[in-house]
Design a protein around this motif. Structure first.
Motif, PDB file in Angstrom:
ATOM      1  N   GLY A  78      49.367   8.404  23.880  1.00  0.00           N
ATOM      2  CA  GLY A  78      48.115   7.663  24.037  1.00  0.00           C
ATOM      3  C   GLY A  78      48.337   6.272  24.609  1.00  0.00           C
ATOM      4  N   LEU A  79      49.375   5.596  24.156  1.00  0.00           N
ATOM      5  CA  LEU A  79      49.678   4.248  24.641  1.00  0.00           C
ATOM      6  C   LEU A  79      50.025   4.262  26.123  1.00  0.00           C
ATOM      7  N   PHE A  80      50.836   5.215  26.534  1.00  0.00           N
ATOM      8  CA  PHE A  80      51.191   5.266  27.952  1.00  0.00           C
ATOM      9  C   PHE A  80      50.015   5.710  28.814  1.00  0.00           C
ATOM     10  N   ASN A  81      49.138   6.543  28.278  1.00  0.00           N
ATOM     11  CA  ASN A  81      47.912   6.871  29.006  1.00  0.00           C
ATOM     12  C   ASN A  81      47.072   5.609  29.198  1.00  0.00           C
ATOM     13  N   PHE A  82      46.988   4.795  28.143  1.00  0.00           N
ATOM     14  CA  PHE A  82      46.257   3.532  28.246  1.00  0.00           C
ATOM     15  C   PHE A  82      46.881   2.640  29.316  1.00  0.00           C
ATOM     16  N   PHE A  83      48.204   2.451  29.264  1.00  0.00           N
ATOM     17  CA  PHE A  83      48.875   1.591  30.248  1.00  0.00           C
ATOM     18  C   PHE A  83      48.576   2.053  31.669  1.00  0.00           C
ATOM     19  N   ASN A  84      48.653   3.363  31.896  1.00  0.00           N
ATOM     20  CA  ASN A  84      48.413   3.892  33.241  1.00  0.00           C
ATOM     21  C   ASN A  84      46.974   3.664  33.685  1.00  0.00           C
ATOM     22  N   ARG A  85      46.025   3.930  32.817  1.00  0.00           N
ATOM     23  CA  ARG A  85      44.618   3.740  33.185  1.00  0.00           C
ATOM     24  C   ARG A  85      44.301   2.259  33.398  1.00  0.00           C
ATOM     25  N   TYR A  86      44.830   1.408  32.560  1.00  0.00           N
ATOM     26  CA  TYR A  86      44.639  -0.038  32.669  1.00  0.00           C
ATOM     27  C   TYR A  86      45.182  -0.538  34.008  1.00  0.00           C
ATOM     28  N   ALA A  87      46.404  -0.149  34.322  1.00  0.00           N
ATOM     29  CA  ALA A  87      47.023  -0.575  35.579  1.00  0.00           C
ATOM     30  C   ALA A  87      46.265  -0.020  36.781  1.00  0.00           C
ATOM     31  N   ASP A  88      45.820   1.229  36.700  1.00  0.00           N
ATOM     32  CA  ASP A  88      45.050   1.816  37.805  1.00  0.00           C
ATOM     33  C   ASP A  88      43.724   1.085  37.997  1.00  0.00           C
ATOM     34  N   ALA A  89      43.030   0.825  36.896  1.00  0.00           N
ATOM     35  CA  ALA A  89      41.715   0.161  36.989  1.00  0.00           C
ATOM     36  C   ALA A  89      41.833  -1.237  37.585  1.00  0.00           C
ATOM     37  N   LEU A  90      42.881  -1.943  37.246  1.00  0.00           N
ATOM     38  CA  LEU A  90      43.086  -3.301  37.744  1.00  0.00           C
ATOM     39  C   LEU A  90      43.886  -3.340  39.043  1.00  0.00           C
ATOM     40  N   GLU A  91      44.193  -2.127  39.555  1.00  0.00           N
ATOM     41  CA  GLU A  91      44.957  -1.990  40.788  1.00  0.00           C
ATOM     42  C   GLU A  91      46.258  -2.775  40.731  1.00  0.00           C
ATOM     43  N   LEU A  92      46.944  -2.651  39.600  1.00  0.00           N
ATOM     44  CA  LEU A  92      48.250  -3.274  39.431  1.00  0.00           C
ATOM     45  C   LEU A  92      49.284  -2.315  39.992  1.00  0.00           C
ATOM     46  N   HIS A  93      50.017  -2.762  40.947  1.00  0.00           N
ATOM     47  CA  HIS A  93      51.004  -1.903  41.586  1.00  0.00           C
ATOM     48  C   HIS A  93      52.383  -2.522  41.444  1.00  0.00           C
ATOM     49  N   GLN A  94      53.357  -1.666  41.186  1.00  0.00           N
ATOM     50  CA  GLN A  94      54.732  -2.124  41.073  1.00  0.00           C
ATOM     51  C   GLN A  94      55.241  -2.513  42.448  1.00  0.00           C
ATOM     52  N   LYS A  95      55.854  -3.679  42.534  1.00  0.00           N
ATOM     53  CA  LYS A  95      56.425  -4.119  43.809  1.00  0.00           C
ATOM     54  C   LYS A  95      57.776  -3.462  43.998  1.00  0.00           C
ATOM     55  N   SER A  96      58.047  -3.066  45.213  1.00  0.00           N
ATOM     56  CA  SER A  96      59.331  -2.413  45.530  1.00  0.00           C
ATOM     57  C   SER A  96      60.432  -3.435  45.632  1.00  0.00           C
TER      58      SER A  96
END
Length: 89
Positions: A71-89
């Motif tokens: 559940g926590l990792f689902n939250f992290f993924n949805r939160y990051a997707d909603a805020l368009e947070l992308h990992q920099k290469s």
């Protein structure tokens, strides 16, 4: 992160093809992976069969912990997707 803990490339690649590579995983790992997929995609569809398999492989505390981590990792993924947070290469 998994690599830092010694997980092999073969095992990481197998996660994308679990049905074809199931022999690389223990029964305990397979039921945890099935549960994670169901909890992520269709939590209301978790059947009694999955619960029976979970109970055969994990105690109640472990099931709660597994559910919390999923559940926590689902939250992290949805939160990051909603805020368009992308990992920099």
């Amino acid at each position: 992160m998994a690599r830092q803990f010694g997980v092999s490339e073969e095992l990481l690649d197998a996660l994308y093809h679990i049905d074809e590579q199931h022999q690389l995983f223990s029964d305990r790992e397979l039921v945890a992976l099935r549960y994670a997929e169901l909890m992520t995609t269709s939590a209301r569809d978790i059947s009694e069969n999955i619960w029976d398999e979970l109970r055969a492989n994990f105690d109640d505390g472990e099931i709660v912990e597994l559910s919390s981590v999923i559940g926590l990792f689902n939250f992290f993924n949805r939160y990051a997707d909603a805020l368009e947070l992308h990992q920099k290469s």
